[in-house]
Design a protein around this motif. Structure first.
Motif, PDB file in Angstrom:
ATOM      1  N   ALA A   1      46.217  43.337  34.788  1.00  0.00           N
ATOM      2  CA  ALA A   1      45.435  42.507  35.747  1.00  0.00           C
ATOM      3  C   ALA A   1      44.257  43.242  36.349  1.00  0.00           C
ATOM      4  N   ASP A   2      44.764  44.346  36.981  1.00  0.00           N
ATOM      5  CA  ASP A   2      43.933  45.132  38.032  1.00  0.00           C
ATOM      6  C   ASP A   2      42.674  45.491  37.183  1.00  0.00           C
ATOM      7  N   HIS A   3      42.838  46.214  36.135  1.00  0.00           N
ATOM      8  CA  HIS A   3      41.870  46.710  35.157  1.00  0.00           C
ATOM      9  C   HIS A   3      40.739  45.694  34.876  1.00  0.00           C
ATOM     10  N   PHE A   4      41.167  44.544  34.206  1.00  0.00           N
ATOM     11  CA  PHE A   4      40.001  43.608  33.822  1.00  0.00           C
ATOM     12  C   PHE A   4      39.665  42.755  34.660  1.00  0.00           C
ATOM     13  N   SER A   5      40.415  42.495  35.880  1.00  0.00           N
ATOM     14  CA  SER A   5      39.867  41.788  36.823  1.00  0.00           C
ATOM     15  C   SER A   5      38.576  42.412  37.610  1.00  0.00           C
ATOM     16  N   ASP A   6      38.736  43.774  37.885  1.00  0.00           N
ATOM     17  CA  ASP A   6      37.650  44.697  38.265  1.00  0.00           C
ATOM     18  C   ASP A   6      36.716  44.584  37.168  1.00  0.00           C
ATOM     19  N   ARG A   7      36.906  45.047  36.203  1.00  0.00           N
ATOM     20  CA  ARG A   7      35.807  45.272  35.276  1.00  0.00           C
ATOM     21  C   ARG A   7      35.137  43.923  35.120  1.00  0.00           C
ATOM     22  N   LEU A   8      35.543  42.738  34.568  1.00  0.00           N
ATOM     23  CA  LEU A   8      35.025  41.696  34.466  1.00  0.00           C
ATOM     24  C   LEU A   8      34.971  40.648  35.553  1.00  0.00           C
ATOM     25  N   ALA A   9      34.738  41.130  36.637  1.00  0.00           N
ATOM     26  CA  ALA A   9      34.864  40.539  38.033  1.00  0.00           C
ATOM     27  C   ALA A   9      34.225  38.889  37.890  1.00  0.00           C
ATOM     28  N   GLY A  10      32.836  39.194  37.413  1.00  0.00           N
ATOM     29  CA  GLY A  10      31.952  38.120  37.542  1.00  0.00           C
ATOM     30  C   GLY A  10      32.442  36.938  36.376  1.00  0.00           C
ATOM     31  N   GLU A  11      33.302  37.178  35.519  1.00  0.00           N
ATOM     32  CA  GLU A  11      33.763  36.234  34.375  1.00  0.00           C
ATOM     33  C   GLU A  11      35.020  35.610  34.720  1.00  0.00           C
ATOM     34  N   ASN A  12      35.154  34.500  34.028  1.00  0.00           N
ATOM     35  CA  ASN A  12      36.563  34.050  34.061  1.00  0.00           C
ATOM     36  C   ASN A  12      37.245  34.263  32.655  1.00  0.00           C
ATOM     37  N   PHE A  13      38.387  34.756  32.779  1.00  0.00           N
ATOM     38  CA  PHE A  13      39.066  35.006  31.427  1.00  0.00           C
ATOM     39  C   PHE A  13      40.505  34.804  31.330  1.00  0.00           C
ATOM     40  N   MET A  14      40.903  34.663  30.068  1.00  0.00           N
ATOM     41  CA  MET A  14      42.536  34.361  29.889  1.00  0.00           C
ATOM     42  C   MET A  14      43.047  35.477  28.861  1.00  0.00           C
ATOM     43  N   ILE A  15      44.258  36.139  29.430  1.00  0.00           N
ATOM     44  CA  ILE A  15      44.601  37.057  28.146  1.00  0.00           C
ATOM     45  C   ILE A  15      45.895  36.561  28.071  1.00  0.00           C
ATOM     46  N   HIS A  16      46.198  36.229  26.567  1.00  0.00           N
ATOM     47  CA  HIS A  16      47.158  35.415  25.928  1.00  0.00           C
ATOM     48  C   HIS A  16      48.209  36.340  25.433  1.00  0.00           C
ATOM     49  N   ASP A  17      49.462  36.533  25.917  1.00  0.00           N
ATOM     50  CA  ASP A  17      50.621  37.233  25.344  1.00  0.00           C
ATOM     51  C   ASP A  17      51.078  36.344  24.418  1.00  0.00           C
ATOM     52  N   THR A  18      50.818  36.145  23.064  1.00  0.00           N
ATOM     53  CA  THR A  18      51.021  35.108  22.179  1.00  0.00           C
ATOM     54  C   THR A  18      52.698  35.244  21.733  1.00  0.00           C
ATOM     55  N   GLY A  19      53.272  36.429  21.748  1.00  0.00           N
ATOM     56  CA  GLY A  19      54.626  36.745  21.545  1.00  0.00           C
ATOM     57  C   GLY A  19      55.553  36.207  22.616  1.00  0.00           C
ATOM     58  N   ARG A  20      55.041  36.203  24.014  1.00  0.00           N
ATOM     59  CA  ARG A  20      55.934  35.859  25.052  1.00  0.00           C
ATOM     60  C   ARG A  20      55.556  34.632  25.806  1.00  0.00           C
ATOM     61  N   ASP A  21      54.391  33.974  25.079  1.00  0.00           N
ATOM     62  CA  ASP A  21      53.871  32.724  25.672  1.00  0.00           C
ATOM     63  C   ASP A  21      53.662  32.675  27.024  1.00  0.00           C
ATOM     64  N   MET A  22      52.943  33.674  27.553  1.00  0.00           N
ATOM     65  CA  MET A  22      52.593  34.134  28.801  1.00  0.00           C
ATOM     66  C   MET A  22      50.832  34.155  28.605  1.00  0.00           C
ATOM     67  N   ALA A  23      50.351  33.848  30.023  1.00  0.00           N
ATOM     68  CA  ALA A  23      48.772  33.883  29.961  1.00  0.00           C
ATOM     69  C   ALA A  23      48.543  34.854  31.251  1.00  0.00           C
ATOM     70  N   LEU A  24      47.783  35.612  31.394  1.00  0.00           N
ATOM     71  CA  LEU A  24      47.126  36.312  32.653  1.00  0.00           C
ATOM     72  C   LEU A  24      45.662  35.595  32.615  1.00  0.00           C
ATOM     73  N   ILE A  25      45.586  34.979  33.886  1.00  0.00           N
ATOM     74  CA  ILE A  25      44.265  34.219  34.247  1.00  0.00           C
ATOM     75  C   ILE A  25      43.513  34.832  35.524  1.00  0.00           C
ATOM     76  N   TRP A  26      42.236  34.832  35.217  1.00  0.00           N
ATOM     77  CA  TRP A  26      41.298  35.409  36.163  1.00  0.00           C
ATOM     78  C   TRP A  26      40.298  34.475  36.480  1.00  0.00           C
TER      79      TRP A  26
END
Lengths: 420, 273
Positions: free
Chosen positions: B155-180
């Motif tokens: 979370a910390d790394h990508f929300s800083d790096r892509l601060a101006g974007e909206n993104f979702m990182i989807h862990d397909t094995g655990r059925d979880m998503a990280l959303i910014w």
């Protein structure tokens, strides 16, 4: 984004990535920077994004601005006399492509080098424009590595140094003789001028930043260079001495070695059929690590009687075999600088040994858990007085024990090889 | 002695540690969902109490070396079997030894925990590079399938790096998503049966990247085994550059006969990050 729709972009990328691939540097390390209100950041330890089929890491979009060159360096794929297909990017294409790759997390940033089209200044101005677009227009905070073009106006190098993280010059050949033979248009003093300039301006910049925190950073990730290995008769000693000088005199961060890949027939060069000297390149990197992290000097590893590294054994083992009177070392007493000289003990395991023995003396069985490679180290150490090397401490026996087993040729079922 | 059962949250685990000190000594800690009753000890399900977990965590910060709390959290995110007991044993030792703890990597409790946390650290380092976003128009989407539960650590790394974007990182094995969403990052359960279909522009950039990846290779140095050390095959199905269409029957796999054994152990030094 419109420039990225041009139909010949794909072909340009193919040509100019293909021409940049002989540049070995891939580091994206040395700068930590947060996103200051745009796109991107930088991690001090560097991030690799993928690995190509040759096993080399891909961290940056590594391209040439152009491969149209006025120089005719014999070893180079872009030399004027070659009939290779030519292409040039525009600054905006480079900037926009970097942004689109970066957003998708393909890359950590941009590595931009170039052949010399028209003049060094003209080429350098194009490069600066691409980097300016990235930094100012796209507000890009990711990593940028620029190759300075030797012979360009020093003012241009200063400008690019304030925009990029790393600026470097490829010296390519470690001796004036080789240079005049293979790259007659290049002069060693002219090659070293930007190296010296970057070194001196960095020192001034550090001083400025001590007094004014807001002063812009100049080449914050430092400079690196690259030598070609195996295109000339230069010895490993010459290469390592040159590297040592560059680290000491100009504070270079890295010297890269690039095994020469024969690209065309020329009486001055190795035959087209010869393989790139990968083993030699590997040993040079090992020796380079010993110089930078293990406190070795080039003169300790090689001398005029033995100017080339052993291909069978690594340089640290070779040094140990020549200095057996230092061994075996007692792990619980030896100082850091001697622990680092033991084959099989690296920087991390040496630090762990020092830290753990402050609490209590190490036992032999602890060493493996700490990360010591006992296969090599056991001949050179004692632990609480225990010695477990199963051979007498003399160079011949140990060489036999430490050398890799001979490669057994195995006939293939599929190649139709014959026993001639 | 008693077996404590917890709800598979980090707070739940730390609540069990609290119970070990203030209620009954723990024989072990196990996920309630998977627990098989033991003949030796009784078992009790522990209700997660965040204030108790905080007290344990703050005590760790106060009394143990600086990196110890993070190592424990990383070990918790790993998929190491019986990680709860590894953590329990390590915490007990950490409170007993205090600041001298980390020096003792060769102690079995420390080695087990550091091995687990190192695995998570290594995989996290890999995934800072291995996440591949696709531009879906209104947001960037990436599917990942890491061995360990590293999603929160990205979370910390990508929300800083892509601060101006909206993104979702989807862990397909655990059925979880990280959303910014441009302001805050959060994790949420997420499941999607069908893969997302990227538009034409997106496919073009994927092709450009694949072509780049192909052309940056020095053919004379081909070394698939070295490549596989750094990009293990299990990750490749999510890496755009390994998804080239029309690459023949075996895709990107090279048969071993192409491989020259001279290359065996060499080439690592080029990859210094």
């Amino acid at each position: 984004m419109n420039v990225l729709h041009s139909p010949d972009l794909m072909e340009k990328l193919q040509i100019l990535a293909g021409a940049a691939k002989y540049d070995v540097s891939c580091a994206s390390s040395g700068v930590t920077r947060r996103n200051g209100g745009g796109l991107g950041n930088a991690k001090g330890y560097g991030v690799c994004h993928t690995w190509a089929a040759d096993g080399r890491c891909v961290a940056l979009l590594k391209v040439l601005f152009t491969n149209k060159c006025v120089n005719d360096c014999v070893y180079c794929a872009c030399r004027a006399g070659s009939d290779t297909p030519r292409a040039s990017f525009t600054p905006r294409e480079i900037a926009d492509l970097t942004i689109e790759f970066y957003r998708r997390n393909y890359i950590e940033g941009l590595f931009l080098s170039s052949a010399i089209e028209k003049s060094p200044d003209h080429t350098m101005e194009n490069i600066i424009e691409a980097v300016r677009l990235l930094r100012r227009e796209h507000k890009f905070f990711g990593y940028i590595h620029i190759k300075a073009i030797p012979g360009a106006d020093p003012a241009l190098i200063t400008r690019v140094g304030l925009l990029a993280d790393r600026v470097s010059v490829n010296l390519e050949l470690p001796s004036i003789r080789s240079l005049s033979l293979l790259a007659p248009q290049k002069q060693m003093p002219a090659l070293l001028a930007p190296v010296r300039q970057i070194y001196e301006e960095s020192a001034v910049n550090r001083d400025e930043r001590r007094r004014f925190r807001s002063a812009p950073k100049f080449v914050p990730a430092g400079q690196s260079t690259q030598f070609i290995v195996g295109a000339t008769p230069d010895s490993d000693l010459t290469l390592l001495k040159a590297s040592e000088t560059l680290y000491g005199r100009f504070a270079l961060k890295r010297v890269y070695f690039s095994a020469y890949v024969p690209l065309h027939d020329n009486p001055l060069l190795p035959a087209l059929s010869s393989m790139p000297p990968l083993k030699r390149e590997h040993r040079l990197y090992q020796a380079d690590w010993l110089l930078r992290f293990y406190g070795f000097k080039a003169g300790e590893l090689l001398d005029d009687a033995q100017p080339n590294l052993d291909t069978e054994l690594d340089p640290k083992i070779i040094w140990a075999l020549r200095h057996l009177s230092f061994f075996p070392l007692e792990i619980n007493r030896a100082p850091m600088e001697m622990l680092l000289r033991v084959p099989g003990i690296g920087v991390v395991s040496a630090q762990r040994i020092i830290r753990q023995r402050r609490v209590c003396a190490l036992k032999y069985d602890d060493l493996g858990k700490i990360g010591v490679v006992l296969k090599r180290a056991k001949y050179f150490i004692t632990c609480r007085g225990v010695y477990r090397g199963d051979a007498p401490l003399n160079p011949e026996t140990l060489r036999g024990r430490l050398a890799p087993p001979p490669v057994v040729w195995q006939p293939s079922l599929f190649d139709g090889a014959s026993y001639e | 002695m008693i077996d404590y059962l917890y709800d598979e949250t980090f707070d739940g685990l730390l609540t069990c540690v609290f119970a070990h000190y203030y209620e009954e000594k723990a024989a072990g800690v196990y996920p309630e969902r998977l627990y098989q009753p033991s003949l030796l000890h009784g078992a009790r399900a522990v209700v997660t109490q965040p204030e108790r977990a905080d007290r344990v965590y703050e005590a760790l910060i106060r009394k143990t070396p600086r990196l110890t709390p993070r190592k424990i959290y990383y070990a918790f995110l790993s998929e190491t079997p019986r990680k709860e007991n590894i953590i329990l044993n390590y915490v007990i030792l950490a409170f007993r030894r205090g600041p001298r703890l980390t020096a003792c990597r060769s102690l079995p409790e420390v080695l087990a925990l550091e091995t687990a946390s190192d695995r998570v650290d290594t995989e996290l380092g890999r995934f800072l590079g291995f996440v591949r976003f696709q531009d879906m128009g209104r947001f960037l989407y990436a599917a990942i399938a890491p061995d360990h539960n590293i999603l929160a650590l990205l979370a910390d790394h990508f929300s800083d790096r892509l601060a101006g974007e909206n993104f979702m990182i989807h862990d397909t094995g655990r059925d979880m998503a990280l959303i910014w969403n441009g302001q805050e990052a959060f994790q949420t359960p997420f499941r999607r049966a069908e893969p997302l279909r990227p538009g034409e522009d997106e496919r073009r950039f994927q092709t450009l990247w694949q072509e780049y990846f192909e052309h940056i290779t020095i053919g004379e140095r081909r070394n698939p085994r070295l490549q596989a050390q750094f990009t293990p095959r299990r990750y490749r199905s999510r890496l755009t550059e390994f998804q080239r269409p029309n690459k023949g029957l075996f895709g990107n796999k090279q048969s071993l006969t192409e491989y020259d054994s001279v290359h065996d152990d060499i080439g690592h030094e080029i990859n210094d990050g």
